[in-house]
Design an enzyme around this catalytic site. Sequence first.
Site, mmCIF file in Angstrom:
data_model
loop_
_atom_site.group_PDB
_atom_site.id
_atom_site.type_symbol
_atom_site.label_atom_id
_atom_site.label_comp_id
_atom_site.label_asym_id
_atom_site.label_seq_id
_atom_site.Cartn_x
_atom_site.Cartn_y
_atom_site.Cartn_z
ATOM 1 N N ASP A 185 0.789 -1.241 0.000
ATOM 2 C CA ASP A 185 0.000 0.000 0.000
ATOM 3 C C ASP A 185 0.823 1.295 0.000
ATOM 4 O O ASP A 185 0.487 2.252 0.699
ATOM 5 C CB ASP A 185 -0.937 0.021 1.216
ATOM 6 C CG ASP A 185 -1.787 -1.224 1.339
ATOM 7 O OD1 ASP A 185 -1.847 -2.000 0.377
ATOM 8 O OD2 ASP A 185 -2.390 -1.426 2.404
ATOM 9 N N LYS B 66 -7.318 -4.184 -2.573
ATOM 10 C CA LYS B 66 -7.878 -4.780 -1.370
ATOM 11 C C LYS B 66 -8.591 -3.739 -0.526
ATOM 12 O O LYS B 66 -8.385 -2.523 -0.696
ATOM 13 C CB LYS B 66 -6.789 -5.456 -0.525
ATOM 14 C CG LYS B 66 -5.764 -4.509 0.118
ATOM 15 C CD LYS B 66 -4.720 -5.314 0.874
ATOM 16 C CE LYS B 66 -3.681 -4.413 1.527
ATOM 17 N NZ LYS B 66 -4.201 -3.653 2.670
ATOM 18 N N CYS C 255 -1.592 -2.476 8.355
ATOM 19 C CA CYS C 255 -1.525 -3.432 7.241
ATOM 20 C C CYS C 255 -0.236 -4.250 7.239
ATOM 21 O O CYS C 255 -0.261 -5.459 7.004
ATOM 22 C CB CYS C 255 -1.694 -2.701 5.913
ATOM 23 S SG CYS C 255 -3.313 -1.892 5.741
#
Length: 220
Positions: free
Chosen positions: A46, A108, A142
Amino acid sequence: SPKPPRLSPRSTHLTILAPPPSKRQRMASLLVKRLVASRAGVMCCDVQERFRSLITHMDSVIHHTQWFLKAANELKMPIVVTEQYPKALGATVSELQDEIKGAHKFEKTQFSMLTEPVQALMDKDLCNRDTWVIVGIECHVCVQQTVLDLLQKEKTVFVLADAVSSQKKGDRAMALDRMRQAGAVVTTTESAIFELLKDFKHPSAKGLSQKASARPDSGL
């Protein structure tokens, strides 16, 4: 029949002597986690445009992530890239685009990178990779959840401390501690790259070593 416990010669107190370690225990104590290119892959978590101005030491995250992805490409290591809800948070930052052209890319919404499609890829096409190096953001959300999921799957995990971060310094520090305590190896990008290369005579060593200079402050 079992032998009775031995008594300490200088005391009347009962002393239970522990049995000597088994061969398996001795071998486990000698086990050292090492990076080997043919068994390792990279997970880039990310690193997106929306976070550019929000993450502490984001310039370090981008620089070191780009450096390690370049090494991974030269060493033929698979790269898995995720983007958290890119419609709102944007694509992976422009500096990494050249290095992720051949990567496995996934969108996602869950925090961990181990979504069902990613797990299917790892179980089928990347099943020979038992070691994963992780870079990206945010370290305490994450990244951390991905690391814990990988450890639960009995993978060896390396976290590049200068290529991960969070908005708050404290969150990053606590996450690095937790991941280390859980069994991940926390190291730096330069250390990981040179461990993979093993020798300065490696064809990629000279080119990759040039990124070692003029690195942005990682806050470590």
